[in-house]
Scaffold this motif. Sequence first.
Motif, PDB file in Angstrom:
ATOM      1  N   GLN A  50      14.144  -0.030  -8.385  1.00 42.21           N
ATOM      2  CA  GLN A  50      14.175   1.441  -7.831  1.00 42.21           C
ATOM      3  C   GLN A  50      13.729   2.410  -9.099  1.00 42.21           C
ATOM      4  OE1 GLN A  50      13.628   2.693  -5.141  1.00 42.21           O
ATOM      5  NE2 GLN A  50      14.171   0.956  -3.810  1.00 42.21           N
ATOM      6  N   PRO A  51      12.731   3.215  -9.345  1.00 44.86           N
ATOM      7  CA  PRO A  51      12.044   3.501  -8.237  1.00 44.86           C
ATOM      8  C   PRO A  51      10.706   2.775  -7.994  1.00 44.86           C
ATOM      9  CG  PRO A  51      11.390   5.066  -9.708  1.00 44.86           C
ATOM     10  CD  PRO A  51      12.917   4.139 -10.419  1.00 44.86           C
ATOM     11  N   TYR A  52      10.635   1.678  -8.897  1.00 39.40           N
ATOM     12  CA  TYR A  52       9.293   0.829  -9.058  1.00 39.40           C
ATOM     13  C   TYR A  52       9.249  -0.521  -8.062  1.00 39.40           C
ATOM     14  CZ  TYR A  52       9.089   4.020 -13.074  1.00 39.40           C
ATOM     15  OH  TYR A  52       8.622   5.307 -13.773  1.00 39.40           O
ATOM     16  N   VAL A  53       8.010  -0.871  -7.997  1.00 40.47           N
ATOM     17  CA  VAL A  53       7.890  -2.117  -7.333  1.00 40.47           C
ATOM     18  C   VAL A  53       7.087  -2.929  -8.494  1.00 40.47           C
ATOM     19  CG1 VAL A  53       7.197  -3.638  -5.534  1.00 40.47           C
ATOM     20  CG2 VAL A  53       8.117  -1.353  -5.087  1.00 40.47           C
ATOM     21  N   LEU A  54       7.604  -3.883  -8.936  1.00 41.37           N
ATOM     22  CA  LEU A  54       6.822  -4.844  -9.894  1.00 41.37           C
ATOM     23  C   LEU A  54       6.121  -5.811  -9.170  1.00 41.37           C
ATOM     24  CD1 LEU A  54       9.407  -5.471 -12.591  1.00 41.37           C
ATOM     25  CD2 LEU A  54       7.682  -3.296 -12.483  1.00 41.37           C
ATOM     26  N   ILE A  68       0.887  -1.163   0.086  1.00 37.75           N
ATOM     27  CA  ILE A  68       0.035   0.048   0.148  1.00 37.75           C
ATOM     28  C   ILE A  68       0.861   1.224  -0.195  1.00 37.75           C
ATOM     29  CG2 ILE A  68      -1.733   1.180   1.536  1.00 37.75           C
ATOM     30  CD1 ILE A  68      -3.022  -1.430   1.808  1.00 37.75           C
ATOM     31  N   PRO A  69       1.834   1.144   0.705  1.00 31.26           N
ATOM     32  CA  PRO A  69       2.757   2.750   0.665  1.00 31.26           C
ATOM     33  C   PRO A  69       3.301   2.869  -0.588  1.00 31.26           C
ATOM     34  CG  PRO A  69       3.277   1.377   2.739  1.00 31.26           C
ATOM     35  CD  PRO A  69       2.566   0.467   1.749  1.00 31.26           C
ATOM     36  N   HIS A  70       3.648   1.793  -1.253  1.00 30.87           N
ATOM     37  CA  HIS A  70       4.267   2.094  -2.706  1.00 30.87           C
ATOM     38  C   HIS A  70       3.203   2.422  -3.526  1.00 30.87           C
ATOM     39  CE1 HIS A  70       7.879   0.320  -1.000  1.00 30.87           C
ATOM     40  NE2 HIS A  70       7.266  -0.731  -0.486  1.00 30.87           N
ATOM     41  N   VAL A  71       1.895   1.857  -3.420  1.00 34.60           N
ATOM     42  CA  VAL A  71       0.793   2.241  -4.234  1.00 34.60           C
ATOM     43  C   VAL A  71       0.494   3.787  -4.176  1.00 34.60           C
ATOM     44  CG1 VAL A  71      -1.581   2.277  -4.966  1.00 34.60           C
ATOM     45  CG2 VAL A  71      -0.342   0.155  -4.390  1.00 34.60           C
ATOM     46  N   GLN A  72       0.638   4.162  -2.848  1.00 38.07           N
ATOM     47  CA  GLN A  72       0.472   5.607  -2.464  1.00 38.07           C
ATOM     48  C   GLN A  72       1.620   6.631  -3.222  1.00 38.07           C
ATOM     49  OE1 GLN A  72       0.167   5.008   1.855  1.00 38.07           O
ATOM     50  NE2 GLN A  72      -2.056   5.030   1.727  1.00 38.07           N
ATOM     51  N   GLU A 117      -0.097  -4.018 -24.930  1.00 43.73           N
ATOM     52  CA  GLU A 117      -1.075  -5.358 -24.803  1.00 43.73           C
ATOM     53  C   GLU A 117      -1.568  -5.552 -23.388  1.00 43.73           C
ATOM     54  OE1 GLU A 117       1.733  -8.619 -25.714  1.00 43.73           O
ATOM     55  OE2 GLU A 117       1.806  -7.905 -27.842  1.00 43.73           O
ATOM     56  N   GLN A 118      -1.404  -4.493 -22.716  1.00 42.57           N
ATOM     57  CA  GLN A 118      -2.150  -4.450 -21.307  1.00 42.57           C
ATOM     58  C   GLN A 118      -1.496  -5.400 -20.306  1.00 42.57           C
ATOM     59  OE1 GLN A 118      -6.214  -3.761 -21.899  1.00 42.57           O
ATOM     60  NE2 GLN A 118      -5.969  -1.838 -22.442  1.00 42.57           N
ATOM     61  N   LEU A 119      -0.553  -5.882 -20.526  1.00 43.37           N
ATOM     62  CA  LEU A 119       0.526  -6.779 -19.849  1.00 43.37           C
ATOM     63  C   LEU A 119       1.276  -6.211 -18.742  1.00 43.37           C
ATOM     64  CD1 LEU A 119       1.674  -9.244 -22.644  1.00 43.37           C
ATOM     65  CD2 LEU A 119      -0.500  -9.408 -21.230  1.00 43.37           C
ATOM     66  N   LEU A 120       1.521  -4.688 -18.786  1.00 45.33           N
ATOM     67  CA  LEU A 120       2.049  -3.892 -17.688  1.00 45.33           C
ATOM     68  C   LEU A 120       1.022  -2.839 -17.523  1.00 45.33           C
ATOM     69  CD1 LEU A 120       5.578  -3.545 -18.639  1.00 45.33           C
ATOM     70  CD2 LEU A 120       4.719  -5.250 -16.949  1.00 45.33           C
ATOM     71  N   ALA A 121       0.688  -2.538 -16.360  1.00 45.15           N
ATOM     72  CA  ALA A 121      -0.106  -1.494 -16.086  1.00 45.15           C
ATOM     73  C   ALA A 121      -0.096  -1.088 -14.637  1.00 45.15           C
ATOM     74  CB  ALA A 121      -1.679  -1.975 -16.463  1.00 45.15           C
ATOM     75  N   LYS A 122      -0.580   0.109 -14.377  1.00 48.85           N
ATOM     76  CA  LYS A 122      -0.714   0.578 -12.675  1.00 48.85           C
ATOM     77  C   LYS A 122      -1.971  -0.091 -12.550  1.00 48.85           C
ATOM     78  CE  LYS A 122       2.383   3.560 -12.684  1.00 48.85           C
ATOM     79  NZ  LYS A 122       3.226   4.205 -11.579  1.00 48.85           N
ATOM     80  N   PRO A 123      -2.072  -0.461 -11.205  1.00 42.93           N
ATOM     81  CA  PRO A 123      -3.245  -1.297 -10.835  1.00 42.93           C
ATOM     82  C   PRO A 123      -4.459  -0.331 -10.756  1.00 42.93           C
ATOM     83  CG  PRO A 123      -1.416  -1.280  -9.245  1.00 42.93           C
ATOM     84  CD  PRO A 123      -1.079  -0.409 -10.257  1.00 42.93           C
ATOM     85  N   SER A 124      -5.640  -0.986 -11.186  1.00 40.39           N
ATOM     86  CA  SER A 124      -6.928   0.157 -11.528  1.00 40.39           C
ATOM     87  C   SER A 124      -7.383   0.082 -10.002  1.00 40.39           C
ATOM     88  CB  SER A 124      -7.810  -0.862 -12.164  1.00 40.39           C
ATOM     89  OG  SER A 124      -8.422  -1.873 -11.725  1.00 40.39           O
TER      90      SER A 124
END
Length: 97
Positions: A87-91, A21-25, A59-66
């Motif tokens: 960094q700076p992402y969390v896959l 959750i903190p990473h989503v924020q 192809e919508q295989l990578l995306a931000k969570p809806s």
Amino acid sequence: MSDLRDELRETLDEAEWEWLIPHVQRDAVILVSQDLDLLDVGEAIASDNISSVQQWIDEQLLAKPSVIQMGEWNSDRQKRFNTLILQPYVLVQEIAA
């Protein structure tokens, strides 16, 4: 096998939704389709393989969570994901229940 792939493999882990959750924020979570290998995606991003990454996005295989996905995960905070910190992402990749 490349040194990069070996380094990424060492950072593969599992995480509960609550921990993400903190990473989503901070808008750092990228959801990876279960049709893709998490290490392949991490390696492509880390090595600036723009054509592969763009194809996966198209192809919508990578995306931000809806918002809908996050709502579902909020109702099951023990939901688990495979994770790869790049960094700076969390896959993240959902683990099938």
